[in-house]
Scaffold this active site. Structure first.
Site, PDB file in Angstrom:
ATOM      1  CD  GLU A 136      -2.739   1.319   2.440  1.00 47.18           C
ATOM      2  OE1 GLU A 136      -3.035   2.460   2.827  1.00 47.18           O
ATOM      3  OE2 GLU A 136      -3.107   0.268   3.020  1.00 47.18           O
ATOM      4  CB  CYS A 205      -9.877   1.744   6.272  1.00 44.44           C
ATOM      5  SG  CYS A 205      -9.667   0.061   6.845  1.00 44.44           S
ATOM      6  CB  SER A 234      -0.282  -3.791   7.666  1.00 42.11           C
ATOM      7  OG  SER A 234      -0.128  -2.732   8.571  1.00 42.11           O
ATOM      8  CB  SER A 278      -6.902 -10.178   4.194  1.00 43.78           C
ATOM      9  OG  SER A 278      -5.815 -10.069   5.074  1.00 43.78           O
TER      10      SER A 278
END
Length: 319
Positions: A136, A205, A234, A278
């Site tokens: 990212e 986020c 992360s 994830s």
């Protein structure tokens, strides 16, 4: 395993909510699945679509081929860019080769890219709070000419940062950082550079923030917190740190129930369990089932937020 003659030892299992897949991860996985339906196999994916081997292996079984760079892809098959975002040079190269490409970048990461471009257009010097080498971060820094963005990883980095113009600065952050660690770095930046331009809305986020809040709620009094996720994820790594800071006696990152060393449970009466953004829910269920096989489990839900966010698929797949 306990023999049937021996009663199982009681274990309270605190299950975090929210946990697991976020809207950006859901969307990225759907983009791969729908692309396979639309174009058949193989469909190429640049980098792991999300940081989870179980997800990647399931998509490989469906016909996705994961590569590191575009030069490993043929011109005549679709390629998908991962949820973490890519430098501008990547879609530019795909366009030059007339490839079909789909961008699965999380819209909340794309928001940071747009902010970076806005600050650059306003001639501001840009600081990015994040972890060096994370996809990212590479993608965000790659939105602008080299040297336009300075990476800050720690409060100590703030002290040694020497901007060209201290009065014309802006900061952005990676979306998957520790909320508390980032707040310390932001405070240090604002103390040194009171006029620094801040994001319109927090860059970290909603899903990262929500999962950290849930862990903060379940950690106090827990003898062990298990976080299901990849070492490359992360947000998952941050959850381990948050659990320890919030009062858990111990916290471990595991990829699945197979990674559990049951000696960790020797004196444990209360377990906390969560999953990074994830990690699929079947891995959570696998840990619960493994605990139930060994202990008399009492489940406790620790819910700190409802998540209703969804993101649309690219137009080419929406039909």
């Amino acid at each position: 395993m306990q023999s049937q003659m021996t009663p199982k030892r009681p274990l309270t299992l605190r299950l975090a909510a929210p946990r697991g897949f976020c809207a950006g991860v859901d969307r990225a996985i759907q983009i791969v699945e729908e692309s396979l339906l639309k174009w058949g196999t193989p469909v190429y994916v640049r980098h792991e679509i999300v940081h989870n081997r179980h997800v990647v292996e399931r998509l490989e079984a469906l016909g996705a081929v994961f590569v590191e760079e575009l030069d490993e892809c043929p011109d005549d098959r679709p390629v998908i860019f991962s949820a973490h975002g890519v430098p501008k040079s990547v879609p530019a190269e795909a366009s030059r080769r007339n490839m079909i490409y789909l961008d699965a970048t999380c819209p909340l990461v794309s928001k940071v890219h747009i902010e970076a471009e806005r600050h650059y257009a306003n001639a501001r010097e840009i600081v990015l709070i994040g972890h060096e080498g994370h996809p990212e971060v590479i993608g965000t820094m790659g939105q602008l000419p080299e040297g336009s963005v300075t990476l800050i990883e720690t409060v100590e980095d703030v002290a040694t940062f020497a901007p060209k113009n201290p009065d014309n600065l802006a900061f952005l952050t990676q979306t998957t950082l520790s909320v508390d660690d980032t707040a310390e770095i932001v405070a240090a930046l604002q103390a040194r550079f009171p006029g620094i331009s801040t994001p319109h809305k927090e860059d970290i986020c909603y899903a990262t923030t929500n999962r950290q809040e849930a862990v903060k709620a379940l950690a106090p009094g827990a003898g062990l917190v298990l976080v299901i996720g990849a070492r490359t994820s992360s947000n998952s790594v941050r959850l381990v740190e948050v659990a320890l800071r919030a009062g858990a006696a111990d916290a471990k990152l595991i990829a699945s129930a197979d990674d559990i060393d049951w000696s960790w449970f020797d004196n444990i009466t209360t377990l906390g369990l969560t999953a990074g953004a994830s990690a699929p829910e079947d891995l959570v269920q696998g840990v619960i089932d493994a605990c139930r096989a060994r202990f008399d489990v009492t489940m406790q839900a620790v819910k700190t937020a409802d998540e209703t966010v969804t993101f649309k698929l690219p137009r080419v797949l929406a039909g």
